[in-house]
Design a protein around this motif. Structure first.
Motif, PDB file in Angstrom:
ATOM      1  N   HIS A 200      -2.552   4.724   3.516  1.00  0.00           N
ATOM      2  CA  HIS A 200      -2.699   4.799   2.058  1.00  0.00           C
ATOM      3  C   HIS A 200      -1.716   5.812   1.512  1.00  0.00           C
ATOM      4  O   HIS A 200      -1.600   6.932   2.015  1.00  0.00           O
ATOM      5  N   THR A 201      -0.960   5.413   0.509  1.00  0.00           N
ATOM      6  CA  THR A 201      -0.087   6.321  -0.211  1.00  0.00           C
ATOM      7  C   THR A 201      -0.387   6.219  -1.700  1.00  0.00           C
ATOM      8  O   THR A 201      -0.854   5.175  -2.185  1.00  0.00           O
ATOM      9  N   GLY A 202      -0.114   7.276  -2.428  1.00  0.00           N
ATOM     10  CA  GLY A 202      -0.364   7.242  -3.859  1.00  0.00           C
ATOM     11  C   GLY A 202       0.259   8.419  -4.580  1.00  0.00           C
ATOM     12  O   GLY A 202       0.669   9.410  -3.967  1.00  0.00           O
ATOM     13  N   VAL A 203       0.328   8.284  -5.885  1.00  0.00           N
ATOM     14  CA  VAL A 203       0.800   9.349  -6.765  1.00  0.00           C
ATOM     15  C   VAL A 203      -0.207   9.487  -7.896  1.00  0.00           C
ATOM     16  O   VAL A 203      -0.563   8.490  -8.546  1.00  0.00           O
ATOM     17  N   ARG A 204      -0.683  10.696  -8.127  1.00  0.00           N
ATOM     18  CA  ARG A 204      -1.643  10.951  -9.196  1.00  0.00           C
ATOM     19  C   ARG A 204      -0.988  11.716 -10.341  1.00  0.00           C
ATOM     20  O   ARG A 204       0.123  12.203 -10.219  1.00  0.00           O
ATOM     21  N   GLN A 205      -1.694  11.795 -11.438  1.00  0.00           N
ATOM     22  CA  GLN A 205      -1.267  12.592 -12.588  1.00  0.00           C
ATOM     23  C   GLN A 205       0.140  12.220 -13.066  1.00  0.00           C
ATOM     24  O   GLN A 205       1.001  13.082 -13.286  1.00  0.00           O
ATOM     25  N   ILE A 206       0.382  10.921 -13.248  1.00  0.00           N
ATOM     26  CA  ILE A 206       1.661  10.454 -13.780  1.00  0.00           C
ATOM     27  C   ILE A 206       1.611  10.514 -15.309  1.00  0.00           C
ATOM     28  O   ILE A 206       0.735   9.899 -15.935  1.00  0.00           O
ATOM     29  N   ASP A 207       2.523  11.234 -15.909  1.00  0.00           N
ATOM     30  CA  ASP A 207       2.573  11.398 -17.363  1.00  0.00           C
ATOM     31  C   ASP A 207       3.098  10.103 -17.999  1.00  0.00           C
ATOM     32  O   ASP A 207       4.268   9.749 -17.831  1.00  0.00           O
ATOM     33  N   GLN A 208       2.242   9.401 -18.742  1.00  0.00           N
ATOM     34  CA  GLN A 208       2.633   8.156 -19.379  1.00  0.00           C
ATOM     35  C   GLN A 208       2.985   8.409 -20.847  1.00  0.00           C
ATOM     36  O   GLN A 208       2.257   9.103 -21.561  1.00  0.00           O
ATOM     37  N   ARG A 209       4.108   7.810 -21.253  1.00  0.00           N
ATOM     38  CA  ARG A 209       4.563   7.972 -22.637  1.00  0.00           C
ATOM     39  C   ARG A 209       5.036   6.635 -23.177  1.00  0.00           C
ATOM     40  O   ARG A 209       5.492   5.770 -22.421  1.00  0.00           O
ATOM     41  N   ASN A 210       4.930   6.487 -24.499  1.00  0.00           N
ATOM     42  CA  ASN A 210       5.394   5.255 -25.123  1.00  0.00           C
ATOM     43  C   ASN A 210       6.880   5.343 -25.429  1.00  0.00           C
ATOM     44  O   ASN A 210       7.545   6.321 -25.088  1.00  0.00           O
ATOM     45  N   SER A 211       7.418   4.305 -26.062  1.00  0.00           N
ATOM     46  CA  SER A 211       8.862   4.256 -26.331  1.00  0.00           C
ATOM     47  C   SER A 211       9.326   5.346 -27.289  1.00  0.00           C
ATOM     48  O   SER A 211      10.522   5.654 -27.339  1.00  0.00           O
ATOM     49  N   SER A 212       8.403   5.955 -28.034  1.00  0.00           N
ATOM     50  CA  SER A 212       8.759   7.052 -28.943  1.00  0.00           C
ATOM     51  C   SER A 212       8.639   8.414 -28.279  1.00  0.00           C
ATOM     52  O   SER A 212       8.933   9.439 -28.907  1.00  0.00           O
ATOM     53  N   GLY A 213       8.205   8.432 -27.033  1.00  0.00           N
ATOM     54  CA  GLY A 213       8.101   9.682 -26.304  1.00  0.00           C
ATOM     55  C   GLY A 213       6.770  10.376 -26.420  1.00  0.00           C
ATOM     56  O   GLY A 213       6.606  11.487 -25.899  1.00  0.00           O
ATOM     57  N   TYR A 214       5.773   9.758 -27.059  1.00  0.00           N
ATOM     58  CA  TYR A 214       4.466  10.392 -27.213  1.00  0.00           C
ATOM     59  C   TYR A 214       3.601  10.150 -25.978  1.00  0.00           C
ATOM     60  O   TYR A 214       3.591   9.052 -25.407  1.00  0.00           O
ATOM     61  N   HIS A 215       2.868  11.184 -25.604  1.00  0.00           N
ATOM     62  CA  HIS A 215       1.984  11.106 -24.441  1.00  0.00           C
ATOM     63  C   HIS A 215       0.838  10.130 -24.729  1.00  0.00           C
ATOM     64  O   HIS A 215       0.168  10.232 -25.759  1.00  0.00           O
ATOM     65  N   THR A 216       0.607   9.190 -23.811  1.00  0.00           N
ATOM     66  CA  THR A 216      -0.451   8.189 -23.999  1.00  0.00           C
ATOM     67  C   THR A 216      -1.545   8.274 -22.949  1.00  0.00           C
ATOM     68  O   THR A 216      -2.517   7.537 -23.027  1.00  0.00           O
ATOM     69  N   GLY A 217      -1.390   9.170 -21.990  1.00  0.00           N
ATOM     70  CA  GLY A 217      -2.420   9.294 -20.961  1.00  0.00           C
ATOM     71  C   GLY A 217      -1.803   9.628 -19.612  1.00  0.00           C
ATOM     72  O   GLY A 217      -0.600   9.800 -19.469  1.00  0.00           O
ATOM     73  N   MET A 218      -2.688   9.716 -18.619  1.00  0.00           N
ATOM     74  CA  MET A 218      -2.264   9.989 -17.256  1.00  0.00           C
ATOM     75  C   MET A 218      -2.578   8.771 -16.393  1.00  0.00           C
ATOM     76  O   MET A 218      -3.649   8.165 -16.526  1.00  0.00           O
ATOM     77  N   GLY A 219      -1.640   8.440 -15.543  1.00  0.00           N
ATOM     78  CA  GLY A 219      -1.810   7.268 -14.692  1.00  0.00           C
ATOM     79  C   GLY A 219      -1.717   7.624 -13.221  1.00  0.00           C
ATOM     80  O   GLY A 219      -1.493   8.779 -12.843  1.00  0.00           O
ATOM     81  N   SER A 220      -1.887   6.625 -12.393  1.00  0.00           N
ATOM     82  CA  SER A 220      -1.768   6.805 -10.946  1.00  0.00           C
ATOM     83  C   SER A 220      -1.362   5.477 -10.327  1.00  0.00           C
ATOM     84  O   SER A 220      -1.513   4.410 -10.937  1.00  0.00           O
ATOM     85  N   THR A 221      -0.831   5.544  -9.123  1.00  0.00           N
ATOM     86  CA  THR A 221      -0.455   4.348  -8.390  1.00  0.00           C
ATOM     87  C   THR A 221      -0.905   4.499  -6.945  1.00  0.00           C
ATOM     88  O   THR A 221      -0.909   5.612  -6.396  1.00  0.00           O
ATOM     89  N   ASN A 222      -1.312   3.387  -6.331  1.00  0.00           N
ATOM     90  CA  ASN A 222      -1.810   3.408  -4.964  1.00  0.00           C
ATOM     91  C   ASN A 222      -1.282   2.189  -4.215  1.00  0.00           C
ATOM     92  O   ASN A 222      -1.184   1.091  -4.779  1.00  0.00           O
ATOM     93  N   GLU A 223      -0.941   2.404  -2.949  1.00  0.00           N
ATOM     94  CA  GLU A 223      -0.489   1.315  -2.096  1.00  0.00           C
ATOM     95  C   GLU A 223      -1.168   1.449  -0.734  1.00  0.00           C
ATOM     96  O   GLU A 223      -1.337   2.551  -0.216  1.00  0.00           O
ATOM     97  N   TYR A 224      -1.556   0.303  -0.166  1.00  0.00           N
ATOM     98  CA  TYR A 224      -2.275   0.276   1.096  1.00  0.00           C
ATOM     99  C   TYR A 224      -1.573  -0.678   2.063  1.00  0.00           C
ATOM    100  O   TYR A 224      -1.020  -1.705   1.652  1.00  0.00           O
ATOM    101  N   ALA A 225      -1.622  -0.326   3.342  1.00  0.00           N
ATOM    102  CA  ALA A 225      -1.093  -1.202   4.383  1.00  0.00           C
ATOM    103  C   ALA A 225      -2.074  -1.200   5.552  1.00  0.00           C
ATOM    104  O   ALA A 225      -2.316  -0.149   6.164  1.00  0.00           O
ATOM    105  N   PHE A 226      -2.638  -2.356   5.851  1.00  0.00           N
ATOM    106  CA  PHE A 226      -3.512  -2.513   7.018  1.00  0.00           C
ATOM    107  C   PHE A 226      -2.741  -3.255   8.094  1.00  0.00           C
ATOM    108  O   PHE A 226      -2.049  -4.239   7.807  1.00  0.00           O
ATOM    109  N   PHE A 227      -2.845  -2.798   9.334  1.00  0.00           N
ATOM    110  CA  PHE A 227      -2.138  -3.476  10.409  1.00  0.00           C
ATOM    111  C   PHE A 227      -3.065  -3.690  11.599  1.00  0.00           C
ATOM    112  O   PHE A 227      -4.013  -2.926  11.837  1.00  0.00           O
ATOM    113  N   ALA A 228      -2.793  -4.738  12.343  1.00  0.00           N
ATOM    114  CA  ALA A 228      -3.446  -5.008  13.623  1.00  0.00           C
ATOM    115  C   ALA A 228      -2.372  -5.480  14.584  1.00  0.00           C
ATOM    116  O   ALA A 228      -1.540  -6.326  14.240  1.00  0.00           O
ATOM    117  N   ALA A 229      -2.352  -4.914  15.794  1.00  0.00           N
ATOM    118  CA  ALA A 229      -1.311  -5.223  16.769  1.00  0.00           C
ATOM    119  C   ALA A 229      -1.949  -5.548  18.111  1.00  0.00           C
ATOM    120  O   ALA A 229      -2.894  -4.883  18.548  1.00  0.00           O
TER     121      ALA A 229
END
Length: 335
Positions: free
Chosen positions: A100-129
């Protein structure tokens, strides 16, 4: 931010961004030991390497074990690993794990540069060998991977399926080589335009890796090396100016090409005493102009807790682009 706006944002990125490839979670390595030795483990048949690196290494798993790893990183990033390995005596082995990898507390802004909230992203990889020995010197294995990417709350999460094929062979009692083909069939299909299935296709690069391990000094010293070559079909958006009558007008033309990259990795592991092991490595040796190589170092301490054998490992990685260092703690319990 709606889906159409997200797509427009992607189209406005510089061409170099289009050259980036999906599936980075599968190329960062696995666990404290792998990252400490520069991820140069495609040919390591010592029984310590995760079959994540080469499914043909699964038959060399000595004992059933559970591994846990987590990293302390800068810029609100995070990465965790969990893995279960078990031998299938006398000739096979199997392993499964989750990244599992991720980034928290991403500063989101609109096209005018105003803060619209905080975001996050997550990615998962399951493997079996799963891997099996062929005779006394060779082995073959197959790995299945499932990827999931939660990129943005306004985009539906996307999944991908990947296939790995690996082989290994002892060319000398102390020298083992391995070859792996990674991420076959894997691609993200982003539903970025509408719900009618017309989306953005992001294909993972197909990677070919060849590695070697060499045991020296009565197996106290293990030297590791690996070469990786990756190929991916990419698309860039080239701006052009055409004239309609006497009026200039800018248009964009899609251009497809195949992106090829090569990486070299080196690693070493030295056993001072059975309960203390030192590790070091260097990944991406050739990237002196792209963030620089990725040096790493660490150690492992083994301790028996009653009938339970426990390994505790620490790994430090110097990250590129002056982003600081990554500190990783890994635990392994032999069941």
């Amino acid at each position: 931010m709606n889906r159409c706006a997200i797509l427009c944002f992607l189209l406005l990125l510089p061409s170099i961004t289009w050259a980036q490839t999906a599936g980075q979670i599968g190329r960062m390595g696995f666990g404290g030991r792998g990252i400490a030795v520069g991820n140069a483990l495609a040919g390591d048949a010592s029984g310590l390497a995760s079959p994540f690196y080469n499914p043909a290494l699964a038959p060399y798993i000595p004992n059933q074990s559970l591994g846990l790893s987590a990293a302390l990183m800068t810029h609100d990033r995070q990465i965790q690993f969990v893995e279960l390995r078990t031998p299938l005596r006398p000739l096979a082995g199997i392993a499964a794990g989750l990244v599992h990898t991720g980034v928290r507390q991403i500063d989101q802004r609109n096209s005018s540069g105003y803060h619209t909230g905080m975001g996050s992203t997550n990615e998962y990889a399951f493997f079996a060998a799963f891997g099996v020995r062929i005779g006394t010197r060779a082995s073959i294995g197959i790995g299945l991977q499932l990827f999931r990417n939660d990129l943005h709350e306004d985009l539906s999460a996307t999944q991908a399926f990947g296939l790995d094929i690996g082989i290994g062979m002892y060319v000398h009692p102390s020298v083992h080589v391995g070859v792996v083909v990674d991420d076959l069939l894997a691609r993200y299909d982003w539903d970025a335009l509408s719900d009618d299935g017309q989306g953005v296709l992001d294909t993972f690069p197909t990677r070919l890796r060849a590695g070697v391990s060499w045991k020296l000094l009565d197996n106290q010293l293990l030297l590791l090396g690996e070469y990786e070559s990756s190929f991916s079909d990419r698309t860039i958006l080239d701006p052009m100016v055409i004239f309609s009558g006497n009026v200039p007008r800018q248009i964009f033309q899609f251009r497809e090409f195949t992106l090829h990259r090569s990486h070299f990795k080196l690693g070493a592991e030295y056993t001072l005493v059975p309960s203390l092991v030192l590790r070091g490595g260097m990944a991406r040796l050739e990237e002196f102009s792209n963030g620089g190589p990725r040096p790493s170092a660490g150690f492992m301490i083994q301790q028996s807790l009653g009938l339970l054998i426990t390994q505790v490992a620490y790994t430090f990685v110097l990250e590129p682009y002056a982003t600081g260092g990554m500190h990783m703690i890994a635990l392994r319990f032999f069941l």
